[in-house]
Design an enzyme around this catalytic site. Structure first.
Site, PDB file in Angstrom:
ATOM      1  N   SER A  80      83.451  40.570   0.086  1.00 31.20           N
ATOM      2  CA  SER A  80      84.712  39.854  -0.510  1.00 31.20           C
ATOM      3  C   SER A  80      85.667  39.341   0.609  1.00 31.20           C
ATOM      4  CB  SER A  80      85.777  40.766  -1.527  1.00 31.20           C
ATOM      5  OG  SER A  80      86.252  39.820  -2.520  1.00 31.20           O
TER       6      SER A  80
ATOM      7  N   ASP B 247      82.085  32.089  12.730  1.00 29.29           N
ATOM      8  CA  ASP B 247      81.797  30.575  12.769  1.00 29.29           C
ATOM      9  C   ASP B 247      82.620  30.194  14.012  1.00 29.29           C
ATOM     10  OD1 ASP B 247      79.796  30.876  10.759  1.00 29.29           O
ATOM     11  OD2 ASP B 247      80.814  29.759   9.348  1.00 29.29           O
TER      12      ASP B 247
ATOM     13  N   LYS C 113      79.502  39.355  -1.640  1.00 31.81           N
ATOM     14  CA  LYS C 113      80.487  39.026  -2.777  1.00 31.81           C
ATOM     15  C   LYS C 113      81.192  37.874  -2.375  1.00 31.81           C
ATOM     16  CE  LYS C 113      83.783  40.557  -6.220  1.00 31.81           C
ATOM     17  NZ  LYS C 113      84.385  39.294  -6.309  1.00 31.81           N
TER      18      LYS C 113
END
Length: 187
Positions: A44, A55, A69
């Protein structure tokens, strides 16, 4: 806190009019190299932060693929104290990868030679929400020998040692002042 500009996370659902993109707006407080440790229990919000740092090349991610999730849910109250939990969207990393059912793939994967532990991820749950985009990155592998004689309380010590090793390699790329600071903190 860790990035000064760019996308942190995108939220995309059935109705494109409701899609959201969250951007960084402040100067990063932590500018030094980072290592993020993850495993199949990382889920999560932790996956959102990890995906953002990875990234934006702000951290090297070490460990095992995360849980996966990445769905956004609304809770709709019903009569009698019941509620309906409705999945309305999915979270995407800055590079557009869906976290849902895919998880975050580490830059450096820590694997055990003997897979004797039970691991459960989102994509193994019955009726899980699937992802349209698969993460195509392949992590570097490091094998852990389960037959080592390390005490149980040091079971995860190898992952920490690998994180320190990666940090040491990153520090070698830093200016001398950063190296001196790191040496001081390490002692």
């Amino acid at each position: 806190m860790f990035i000064n500009k760019g996308v942190i996370v995108s939220i995309k659902g059935r109705n494109p009019d409701n899609d959201q993109t969250i951007y960084a707006t402040d100067k990063p407080i932590f500018k030094k190299p980072h290592v993020v440790l993850i495993n199949s229990g990382t889920a999560s919000a932790a996956e959102i932060v990890t995906g953002c740092l990875k990234d934006h090349n702000r951290a090297i991610v070490i460990g095992q693929r995360s849980f996966g999730k990445g769905n956004v849910q609304d809770v709709i109250p019903l009569k009698g104290g019941y509620a309906l939990i409705l999945t309305v969207a999915k979270y995407y990393t800055p590079n557009g990868f869906s976290i849902q059912a895919e998880g975050i793939v580490p830059n450096i994967e820590i694997k055990k030679k003997n897979e004797d532990e039970f691991v459960l991820r989102e994509n193994e749950l019955l009726h899980h929400l699937t992802s349209k985009k698969a993460i195509l990155q392949k992590p570097q592998e490091i094998l852990i020998d389960n037959n080592t004689k390390e005490p149980k309380h040091l079971k995860n010590e190898f992952i920490i040692k690998q994180a320190i090793k990666v940090l040491d390699e990153e520090i070698q790329k830093c200016p001398q002042s950063a190296k001196a600071c790191y040496s001081y903190l390490k002692s």
